[in-house]
Design a protein around this motif. Structure first.
Motif, PDB file in Angstrom:
ATOM      1  N   TYR A 216      -0.784   7.997   4.821  1.00  0.00           N
ATOM      2  CA  TYR A 216      -1.542   7.362   3.743  1.00  0.00           C
ATOM      3  C   TYR A 216      -3.044   7.394   4.007  1.00  0.00           C
ATOM      4  N   TYR A 217      -3.443   7.208   5.256  1.00  0.00           N
ATOM      5  CA  TYR A 217      -4.846   7.007   5.586  1.00  0.00           C
ATOM      6  C   TYR A 217      -5.456   8.227   6.265  1.00  0.00           C
ATOM      7  N   PRO A 218      -6.801   8.368   6.196  1.00  0.00           N
ATOM      8  CA  PRO A 218      -7.461   9.503   6.859  1.00  0.00           C
ATOM      9  C   PRO A 218      -7.254   9.478   8.370  1.00  0.00           C
ATOM     10  N   ASN A 219      -6.988  10.643   8.923  1.00  0.00           N
ATOM     11  CA  ASN A 219      -6.916  10.857  10.375  1.00  0.00           C
ATOM     12  C   ASN A 219      -5.886   9.973  11.080  1.00  0.00           C
ATOM     13  N   SER A 220      -4.839   9.568  10.368  1.00  0.00           N
ATOM     14  CA  SER A 220      -3.841   8.688  10.977  1.00  0.00           C
ATOM     15  C   SER A 220      -3.071   9.328  12.119  1.00  0.00           C
ATOM     16  N   ALA A 221      -3.112  10.658  12.217  1.00  0.00           N
ATOM     17  CA  ALA A 221      -2.490  11.297  13.385  1.00  0.00           C
ATOM     18  C   ALA A 221      -3.104  10.764  14.670  1.00  0.00           C
ATOM     19  N   GLY A 222      -4.357  10.289  14.588  1.00  0.00           N
ATOM     20  CA  GLY A 222      -5.030   9.741  15.756  1.00  0.00           C
ATOM     21  C   GLY A 222      -4.438   8.454  16.274  1.00  0.00           C
ATOM     22  N   LEU A 223      -3.556   7.824  15.519  1.00  0.00           N
ATOM     23  CA  LEU A 223      -2.839   6.666  16.040  1.00  0.00           C
ATOM     24  C   LEU A 223      -1.988   7.051  17.249  1.00  0.00           C
ATOM     25  N   ALA A 224      -1.678   8.335  17.363  1.00  0.00           N
ATOM     26  CA  ALA A 224      -0.911   8.816  18.521  1.00  0.00           C
ATOM     27  C   ALA A 224      -1.682   8.623  19.814  1.00  0.00           C
ATOM     28  N   TYR A 225      -3.020   8.713  19.771  1.00  0.00           N
ATOM     29  CA  TYR A 225      -3.817   8.504  20.979  1.00  0.00           C
ATOM     30  C   TYR A 225      -3.643   7.071  21.487  1.00  0.00           C
ATOM     31  N   GLU A 226      -3.677   6.127  20.553  1.00  0.00           N
ATOM     32  CA  GLU A 226      -3.481   4.719  20.912  1.00  0.00           C
ATOM     33  C   GLU A 226      -2.087   4.501  21.483  1.00  0.00           C
ATOM     34  N   ALA A 227      -1.076   5.032  20.803  1.00  0.00           N
ATOM     35  CA  ALA A 227       0.308   4.856  21.254  1.00  0.00           C
ATOM     36  C   ALA A 227       0.518   5.457  22.634  1.00  0.00           C
ATOM     37  N   ALA A 228      -0.114   6.604  22.899  1.00  0.00           N
ATOM     38  CA  ALA A 228       0.029   7.249  24.207  1.00  0.00           C
ATOM     39  C   ALA A 228      -0.600   6.408  25.308  1.00  0.00           C
ATOM     40  N   ALA A 229      -1.781   5.852  25.030  1.00  0.00           N
ATOM     41  CA  ALA A 229      -2.444   5.008  26.025  1.00  0.00           C
ATOM     42  C   ALA A 229      -1.634   3.753  26.307  1.00  0.00           C
ATOM     43  N   VAL A 230      -1.070   3.164  25.259  1.00  0.00           N
ATOM     44  CA  VAL A 230      -0.227   1.977  25.435  1.00  0.00           C
ATOM     45  C   VAL A 230       0.967   2.321  26.312  1.00  0.00           C
ATOM     46  N   ALA A 231       1.599   3.463  26.050  1.00  0.00           N
ATOM     47  CA  ALA A 231       2.766   3.874  26.841  1.00  0.00           C
ATOM     48  C   ALA A 231       2.398   4.071  28.303  1.00  0.00           C
ATOM     49  N   ARG A 232       1.221   4.669  28.565  1.00  0.00           N
ATOM     50  CA  ARG A 232       0.812   4.867  29.953  1.00  0.00           C
ATOM     51  C   ARG A 232       0.571   3.538  30.652  1.00  0.00           C
ATOM     52  N   CYS A 233      -0.041   2.602  29.944  1.00  0.00           N
ATOM     53  CA  CYS A 233      -0.327   1.303  30.565  1.00  0.00           C
ATOM     54  C   CYS A 233       0.955   0.496  30.782  1.00  0.00           C
ATOM     55  N   VAL A 234       1.827   0.468  29.790  1.00  0.00           N
ATOM     56  CA  VAL A 234       3.104  -0.240  29.963  1.00  0.00           C
ATOM     57  C   VAL A 234       3.896   0.408  31.087  1.00  0.00           C
ATOM     58  N   GLY A 235       3.932   1.743  31.122  1.00  0.00           N
ATOM     59  CA  GLY A 235       4.652   2.442  32.166  1.00  0.00           C
ATOM     60  C   GLY A 235       4.081   2.190  33.548  1.00  0.00           C
ATOM     61  N   GLY A 236       2.773   1.892  33.602  1.00  0.00           N
ATOM     62  CA  GLY A 236       2.130   1.611  34.878  1.00  0.00           C
ATOM     63  C   GLY A 236       2.056   0.136  35.210  1.00  0.00           C
ATOM     64  N   GLY A 237       2.750  -0.705  34.424  1.00  0.00           N
ATOM     65  CA  GLY A 237       2.782  -2.135  34.710  1.00  0.00           C
ATOM     66  C   GLY A 237       1.517  -2.878  34.321  1.00  0.00           C
ATOM     67  N   LYS A 238       0.688  -2.297  33.444  1.00  0.00           N
ATOM     68  CA  LYS A 238      -0.540  -2.948  33.003  1.00  0.00           C
ATOM     69  C   LYS A 238      -0.275  -3.788  31.760  1.00  0.00           C
ATOM     70  N   ILE A 239      -1.019  -4.884  31.615  1.00  0.00           N
ATOM     71  CA  ILE A 239      -0.814  -5.764  30.457  1.00  0.00           C
ATOM     72  C   ILE A 239      -1.928  -5.627  29.424  1.00  0.00           C
TER      73      ILE A 239
ATOM     74  N   ARG B 143     -10.898   3.289  19.715  1.00  0.00           N
ATOM     75  CA  ARG B 143     -11.255   3.409  21.125  1.00  0.00           C
ATOM     76  C   ARG B 143     -10.516   4.534  21.857  1.00  0.00           C
ATOM     77  N   TYR B 144      -9.412   5.025  21.274  1.00  0.00           N
ATOM     78  CA  TYR B 144      -8.580   5.992  21.974  1.00  0.00           C
ATOM     79  C   TYR B 144      -8.807   7.430  21.502  1.00  0.00           C
ATOM     80  N   PHE B 145      -9.621   7.604  20.474  1.00  0.00           N
ATOM     81  CA  PHE B 145      -9.912   8.953  20.005  1.00  0.00           C
ATOM     82  C   PHE B 145     -10.688   9.707  21.084  1.00  0.00           C
ATOM     83  N   PRO B 146     -10.362  10.985  21.311  1.00  0.00           N
ATOM     84  CA  PRO B 146     -11.104  11.759  22.308  1.00  0.00           C
ATOM     85  C   PRO B 146     -12.611  11.745  22.081  1.00  0.00           C
ATOM     86  N   ALA B 147     -13.051  11.718  20.825  1.00  0.00           N
ATOM     87  CA  ALA B 147     -14.490  11.662  20.546  1.00  0.00           C
ATOM     88  C   ALA B 147     -15.118  10.407  21.143  1.00  0.00           C
ATOM     89  N   ILE B 148     -14.435   9.275  21.003  1.00  0.00           N
ATOM     90  CA  ILE B 148     -14.968   8.009  21.517  1.00  0.00           C
ATOM     91  C   ILE B 148     -14.859   7.960  23.036  1.00  0.00           C
TER      92      ILE B 148
END
Length: 423
Positions: A355-378, A164-169
């Motif tokens: 190990y897995y294809p395109n795993s660098a894209g996990l950074a998109y998820e981690a970044a979104a989580v950080a923004r939401c936690v930083g903004g007080g979102k659950i 869900r966090y990939f720029p393509a999606i």
């Protein structure tokens, strides 16, 4: 193929995040530059297997993210090796020690999914935010329990639906929202791979019913989630089929057909001189262990279609096909857009890569989580708690319809690094 520049991510558009972060950088020529400006967050890594490796590597794309501790279930040596590989300050031989580390703000849970409820509950009761790998639970009941617990403690909780966090999606969702292909009518999505290429039968945990093995538990959440964000309502009918291995009792492949109802009042409001059933649609989803499919998602609308190219669960390219009103069949315009992954940092290369294809894209998820936690979102707007629970509800119904019985018997002595598998 054209490289496309995306506007701000969905969580930035729909939520108020920490003030002062310049997310307009996301719209620069390098649409991965927003990874450099996420709020700081201190991570703990629960598990030492392959997916934990890849998530830890992806965090190295975020200068403001730090991994301060990691843990293995019953093996301090495994945790110590993992910590040494990734330059993590502290390692623990039990999950409880990690949960009690005062420096840890959020815990990524990447151990065997059999223990999701048990471990998720431990993390939340320790007062830590939590990101659970897929599936977040074994049943709708467990998913709802964890979601309710997190809400009661005002803690962030999400399932790791990284797609869900990939720029393509993100761009596909923007196109659907803007009616670029009209009203969505059908979605087709698949995820099959040939497990015997890598997993020995019947020893692999993929085939172990006691460890919650089977195609649905490992793969179904991807195509289900691919369909749910395309329609304005939840499905009102679910029809399933599957193949069950007689020796192990797990499903080796399955299909799920979802029917989505028209918007309320749609029948009364539609014009009598045209075919119009706004909001209604179908999704045809399939997954399995017995062969490698194209792994694409196709979204068809009244004015065109979108193809999310393989690997659709972590995509970097899409094709948008549009048709002008009244044009003949086949008279369409096509545009293929690419969304390159972030450049791999040297410290990721030095520690063995992914190990897995395109795993660098996990950074998109981690970044979104950080923004939401930083903004007080659950939760994140890209993948809400309600949707996570709905996915598990559909998987429950699938298992019921094809005759898979519940009653997993966990083997807690198994180390997560030994039973993680490549998907």
């Amino acid at each position: 193929m054209e490289e496309f520049t995306l506007s701000a991510p969905l969580d930035v558009v729909l939520t108020n995040t920490t003030a002062g972060n310049k997310y307009e950088d996301y719209a620069s020529k390098d649409h991965n530059s927003f990874l450099l400006t996420t709020p700081a967050l201190k991570w703990g890594i629960l598990g030492t297997g392959r997916i934990c490796n890849d998530f830890t590597q992806a965090l190295k794309h975020l200068p403001t993210a730090s991994v301060v501790a990691c843990a293995s279930r019953n093996s301090l040596p495994n945790a110590s090796l993992f910590a040494s590989k990734h330059n993590i300050p502290r390692s623990y031989g039990t999950y409880a020690e990690l949960c009690n580390d005062e420096d840890v703000e959020i815990i990524y849970v990447g151990n065997v999914h059999l223990f999701r409820r048990e471990v998720g509950e431990m993390v939340l009761n320790a007062g830590k935010h939590c990101l659970l790998e897929k599936p977040m639970a074994l049943t709708k009941s467990d998913a709802l329990y964890l979601s309710t617990l997190a809400t009661s403690k005002n803690l962030f909780l999400s399932e790791g639906m990284w797609t869900r966090y990939f720029p393509a999606i993100e761009h596909v969702r923007a196109l659907i929202s803007d009616a670029a292909i009209g009203d969505v009518t059908t979605v087709s999505s698949d995820f099959h791979f040939h497990t015997p290429d890598q997993e020995k039968y019947p020893e692999s945990p993929l085939y172990d019913k006691k460890l919650a093995g089977g195609a649905a538990m490992y793969l179904a959440s991807y195509p289900i989630a691919a369909s749910l964000c395309c329609f304005p309502s939840w499905p009102d009918k679910i029809v399933c089929n599957g193949v069950v291995d007689s020796a192990t009792g797990i499903d080796t492949m399955g299909s799920i057909s979802l029917r989505f109802p028209p918007l309320e009042g749609g029948d009364e409001a539609k014009s009598r001189d045209r075919l119009d059933n706004k909001g209604a649609g179908m999704a045809n989803l399939h997954f399995g262990f017995l062969g490698e499919s194209s792994e694409e998602t196709t979204i068809v609308g009244t004015g065109g279609r979108i193809i999310i190219h393989t690997p659709a669960h972590c995509p970097t390219s899409i094709t948008v096909i549009t048709k002008q009103p009244g044009a003949k069949r086949g008279e369409v315009e096509k545009e293929t857009l690419t969304f390159p992954l972030p450049i791999t940092p040297e410290d990721v290369k030095d520690s063995g890569g992914y190990y897995y294809p395109n795993s660098a894209g996990l950074a998109y998820e981690a970044a979104a989580v950080a923004r939401c936690v930083g903004g007080g979102k659950i939760e994140t707007p890209q993948y809400t708690r309600e949707e996570m629970v709905k996915v598990m509800e559909i998987i429950d119904e699938y298992k019921k319809q094809i005759g898979i019985q519940e009653g997993y018997e966990g083997e807690e002595e198994k180390e997560e690094g030994k039973v993680e598998v490549k998907t």
